[in-house]
Enzyme design. Structure first.
Site, PDB file in Angstrom:
ATOM      1  N   GLU A  51     -36.845  14.304  21.814  1.00 36.61           N
ATOM      2  CA  GLU A  51     -37.914  15.316  21.914  1.00 36.61           C
ATOM      3  C   GLU A  51     -38.443  15.477  23.334  1.00 36.61           C
ATOM      4  OE1 GLU A  51     -37.728  13.000  19.602  1.00 36.61           O
ATOM      5  OE2 GLU A  51     -37.965  13.915  17.614  1.00 36.61           O
ATOM      6  N   PHE A 113     -47.212   8.038   6.258  1.00 39.72           N
ATOM      7  CA  PHE A 113     -45.937   7.822   6.947  1.00 39.72           C
ATOM      8  C   PHE A 113     -45.776   8.839   8.096  1.00 39.72           C
ATOM      9  CE2 PHE A 113     -41.309   8.789   7.265  1.00 39.72           C
ATOM     10  CZ  PHE A 113     -40.948   7.593   7.866  1.00 39.72           C
ATOM     11  N   GLN A 114     -45.506   8.349   9.264  1.00 36.70           N
ATOM     12  CA  GLN A 114     -45.310   9.157  10.479  1.00 36.70           C
ATOM     13  C   GLN A 114     -46.537   9.978  10.854  1.00 36.70           C
ATOM     14  OE1 GLN A 114     -41.451  11.189  10.105  1.00 36.70           O
ATOM     15  NE2 GLN A 114     -40.546   9.415  11.120  1.00 36.70           N
ATOM     16  N   LYS A 163     -47.994  19.729   6.926  1.00 37.67           N
ATOM     17  CA  LYS A 163     -46.805  20.142   6.171  1.00 37.67           C
ATOM     18  C   LYS A 163     -47.163  21.054   4.988  1.00 37.67           C
ATOM     19  CE  LYS A 163     -42.631  18.321   4.049  1.00 37.67           C
ATOM     20  NZ  LYS A 163     -41.815  17.134   3.772  1.00 37.67           N
ATOM     21  N   MET A 472     -36.190   5.038  45.543  1.00 34.63           N
ATOM     22  CA  MET A 472     -37.497   5.251  46.153  1.00 34.63           C
ATOM     23  C   MET A 472     -38.374   4.002  46.046  1.00 34.63           C
ATOM     24  SD  MET A 472     -39.183   7.242  47.933  1.00 34.63           S
ATOM     25  CE  MET A 472     -39.052   9.028  47.894  1.00 34.63           C
TER      26      MET A 472
END
Ligand SMILES: Cc1ncc(C[n+]2csc(CCOP(=O)(O)OP(=O)(O)O)c2C)c(N)n1
Length: 570
Positions: A51, A113-114, A163, A472
């Site tokens: 993502e 959940f999640q 949802k 760097m």
């Protein structure tokens, strides 16, 4: 009246906003949206492999197309994976809309959940965000989100949709306008202040224009050029302002700041008026603030009132859009030439340029690669860089001729940016040559996107500058930490075999003589191509201003600096 599911409404809203592509990754809480998506074939969805990459790709798309970039993720880990890219977009004022699924309304706050509180997490790194718990709010929220992302100072907006809201049905009526009483960006700068700025510029003997990302975001390159040409004032471009004026323009001087050019930083310290437009005085530009531009009166033009006066004391503040303010100023300012001043800066540049461009003979350094890029490509390409030494060299050494051809993560400095951002750039410009340039470290942060490149047939070219170190950081360790190379030597896989595993052809280059041929081979290959340049391991980026030091104190080789002093100010 149309009755639609929330998910269908989301798709309709995207169409109404002119969206034709999005970058995303599905999961439980965003499944109704993905269920609706095939009913809308005009909405191209690009499946990334992580993502974070969806966010950077949306940024790359937005940074080149001037449109709003869109990324999509599920709740919880999907949403948190977007966070770095959202922060990146916030720091660089990039207009993106991030859409995330959220657990069903009845589970919100119950550690379902999640579930993560993504609106809470992203509050400080979004321009605005929404949690939608009622399907009736969806059309208004989408309309507002796109409006906020693209207007005023652009930036990321997140829409988190529960949802059950995606599954619920409702009447779809897309609003024609937004009603946001507290949000009224000011585009026209104040007339009196514009006049004051013109007076100051008319009287100036050694004026300087500092142009930043705001010029590119505001599509004001033409106006900048007209203003600079009428007034004869030389232009410096910040890291994010690069490409807003052709680098071979007689008034274009180059980049200021920590790895800017000596003549540019000198010009800042000597100028009597610093006209800054669409730049925010980042510490990488200013160095030690109380010595920055110490002889100058500062005029600061920015669309965001919060920027004006934030870091430096401003003689003339102007809150407005770069394009409009420049147009108005150009009308009233006197035509002028500043040839003596310009010649003076060019003289400083002439005494320095050799050392700045050519580190040590006999080595194969990134300088060879960038010199060939510029020579072969003649400005006809777009470059996305990652973060590190290769990024600074790409900013210093490649010549950019057209707006939006140099895309980089400036404010956040996000390693792993180049490859996914380049995907977005290539999607925005399918017929142009797009290069992702990364270090061996940063490339390994999002290399999984090679699969997306192949699945989507993106013809982008990938260049890895492999110095075997987190370069760097190693440079700082060499200069400021007694050469203690703690956790910076980096083993890498065989990048050519790796590319091969993804079906991408590639070539490894270990000698300066072979650079041009490899670049030509990449260009003449239909489809993606990867070049690994195995360069000298311990080359440093110079010139340099030590962190926290004054930009008057640049050094071009470590023997020029008293390291104890530098460590003291760090
Ligand atoms: C996500 C992230 N982690 C850590 C850093 C700190 N950092 C800045 S530059 C750099 C080294 C980059 O090494 P490499 O990608 O090999 O590029 P090079 O400097 O060698 O060109 C690191 C670790 C960062 N900018 N971003």
């Amino acid at each position: 009246m149309k009755t639609l599911t929330g998910a269908q409404m989301m798709c309709e809203a995207l169409l109404a906003e002119g969206v034709d592509v999005m970058f995303g990754y599905p999961g439980g809480a965003i499944m109704p949206f993905y269920h609706a998506l095939p009913e809308y074939p005009e909405l191209r969805h690009i499946l990334v492999r992580h993502e974070q990459a969806a966010g950077h790709a949306a940024e790359g798309y937005a940074r080149t197309s001037g449109k709003v970039g869109v990324c999509v993720a599920t709740s919880g880990p999907g949403a948190t994976n977007l966070v770095t890219a959202i922060a990146d977009a916030m720091m660089d004022s990039v207009p993106i809309v991030a859409i995330t699924g959220q657990v069903v309304t009845s589970l919100i706050g119950k550690d379902g959940f999640q579930e993560t509180d993504v609106t809470g997490i992203t509050q400080p790194i979004t321009k605005h965000n929404y949690l939608v718990t009622d399907v009736r709010d969806l059309p208004r929220v989408f309309k507002e989100a796109f409006h906020i992302a693209r207007t005023g100072r652009p930036g990321p907006v997140l829409i988190d949709v529960a949802k059950d809201v995606q599954n619920a049905r409702g009447v779809f009526e897309y609003p024609e306008s937004v009603d946001l009483p507290g949000y009224k960006p000011n585009y026209d700068g104040n007339r009196r202040q514009i006049k004051e700025a013109a007076n100051l510029l008319n009287q100036a003997k050694k004026p300087l224009i500092m142009a930043g990302h705001g010029i590119l975001l505001g599509h004001a390159s033409v106006e900048l050029r007209e203003f600079a040409e009428k007034t004869g004032i030389p232009v410096i471009t910040t890291l994010l302002g690069i490409s807003c004026i052709p680098e071979d323009h007689p008034l274009s001087l180059g980049m200021p700041g920590m790895h800017g050019w000596v003549h540019v930083n000198r010009a800042i310290q000597e100028c009597d008026v610093l006209f800054t437009i669409g730049a925010r005085f980042d510490d990488r530009v200013t160095g030690k603030l109380d010595t920055f531009a110490r002889n100058a009166k500062i005029i600061h033009v920015d669309i965001d009132p919060a920027e004006v006066g934030k870091n430096v004391i401003t003689a003339v503040p102007i809150v407005g859009d770069a394009k409009r303010v420049l147009e108005n100023l150009t009308e009233i300012v006197n035509a002028n030439e500043h040839s003596e001043w310009l010649n003076h800066i060019r003289d400083i540049q002439a005494t320095r340029s050799k050392r700045q461009r050519d580190p040590e003979s006999g080595m194969f350094t990134p300088h060879h690669v960038y010199a060939e890029f510029t020579r072969i490509m003649q400005g006809e390409f777009r470059v996305c860089t990652d973060v590190g030494q290769h990024q600074m060299w790409a900013a210093q050494l490649i010549e950019y001729m057209k707006p939006h051809t140099h895309i980089t993560s400036g404010g956040l400095g996000t390693m792993g940016f180049a490859l996914p951002a380049a995907m977005g750039v290539q999607v925005a410009c399918p017929n142009e040559e797009v290069w992702a340039i990364a270090g061996d470290g940063g490339f390994q942060m999002n290399l999984q996107e090679l699969a997306t490149v192949v699945q989507e047939s993106l013809p982008l070219k990938i260049c890895i500058i492999n110095n075997g170190y987190l370069g760097m950081v190693r440079q700082w360790q060499e200069l400021f930490h007694e050469r203690r190379y703690s956790a910076t030597p980096m083993w890498s896989p065989d990048f050519i075999k790796l590319a091969d595993a993804y079906g991408i052809p590639g070539v490894r280059v270990e000698r300066a003589e072979d650079v041009a041929e490899a670049i030509q081979q990449a260009r003449s290959t239909n489809g993606p191509f990867l070049i690994e340049f195995v360069v000298e391991r311990e080359v440093n980026v110079y010139p340099m201003v030590a962190p926290g030091a004054s930009i008057s104190d640049m050094f071009e080789d470590p023997s020029e600096v008293e390291i104890e002093d530098v460590v003291a100010v760090k």
